[in-house]
Design a protein around this motif. Structure first.
Motif, PDB file in Angstrom:
ATOM      1  N   ARG A 295       0.817  -1.210   0.000  1.00 51.78           N
ATOM      2  CA  ARG A 295       0.000   0.000   0.000  1.00 51.78           C
ATOM      3  C   ARG A 295       0.856   1.268   0.000  1.00 51.78           C
ATOM      4  O   ARG A 295       0.578   2.216  -0.724  1.00 51.78           O
ATOM      5  CB  ARG A 295      -0.920  -0.002   1.217  1.00 51.78           C
ATOM      6  N   ASN A 296       1.915   1.293   0.777  1.00 53.45           N
ATOM      7  CA  ASN A 296       2.786   2.470   0.879  1.00 53.45           C
ATOM      8  C   ASN A 296       4.035   2.369   0.014  1.00 53.45           C
ATOM      9  O   ASN A 296       4.966   3.148   0.178  1.00 53.45           O
ATOM     10  CB  ASN A 296       3.204   2.683   2.338  1.00 53.45           C
TER      11      ASN A 296
ATOM     12  N   ARG B 273       6.884  -2.523   5.968  1.00 56.17           N
ATOM     13  CA  ARG B 273       7.007  -1.280   6.750  1.00 56.17           C
ATOM     14  C   ARG B 273       8.061  -1.364   7.854  1.00 56.17           C
ATOM     15  O   ARG B 273       8.358  -0.377   8.504  1.00 56.17           O
ATOM     16  CB  ARG B 273       5.661  -0.913   7.380  1.00 56.17           C
TER      17      ARG B 273
ATOM     18  N   GLN C  27      10.931   1.261   8.781  1.00 55.77           N
ATOM     19  CA  GLN C  27      10.676   2.495   9.520  1.00 55.77           C
ATOM     20  C   GLN C  27      11.053   2.340  10.996  1.00 55.77           C
ATOM     21  O   GLN C  27      11.351   3.317  11.664  1.00 55.77           O
ATOM     22  CB  GLN C  27       9.204   2.883   9.406  1.00 55.77           C
TER      23      GLN C  27
END
Length: 110
Positions: free
Chosen positions: A37-38, A60, A63
């Motif tokens: 999605r990101n 993710r 991060q």
């Protein structure tokens, strides 16, 4: 684990080092959209190829981690070599233990 992106980024302690050796092929578009999605570049590559390799840790994770390594092809021979090395060490330690009798040694050799 064997599940693409199962380990969420917020499960990882900030600053941790993560080595993800999971190898999962994602072929479902909805799953790819959830995972990437990101990450529009990865999603675009998925759409072009129709599949993507991903580890057990969600993308993710970068991060939250100081250092993150994804080993999309796994670790293979090195893992096997270390497993065998540790098995031999454990056997030697157990045989050297006074609690380990000669009868157990013969039974475990069979």
């Amino acid at each position: 684990m064997g599940k693409a992106g199962y380990v969420e980024a917020d499960w990882i302690k900030p600053g941790a080092t993560v080595i993800d050796v999971g190898t999962n092929r994602v072929t479902d578009l909805k799953e790819a959209e959830r995972l990437f999605r990101n990450f529009p570049d990865r999603l675009e590559k998925f759409r072009a190829k129709g599949s993507a390799l991903i580890g057990d840790v969600h993308p993710r994770r970068r991060q939250h981690c100081r250092c993150a390594h994804a080993r999309a092809r796994g670790v293979g021979p090195m893992t096997i070599a270390m497993l065998m090395s540790n098995t031999v060490k454990a056997t030697r330690l157990r045989r050297a233990s006074p609690k380990f009798s000669a009868t157990q040694s013969t039974a475990s050799a069979r």
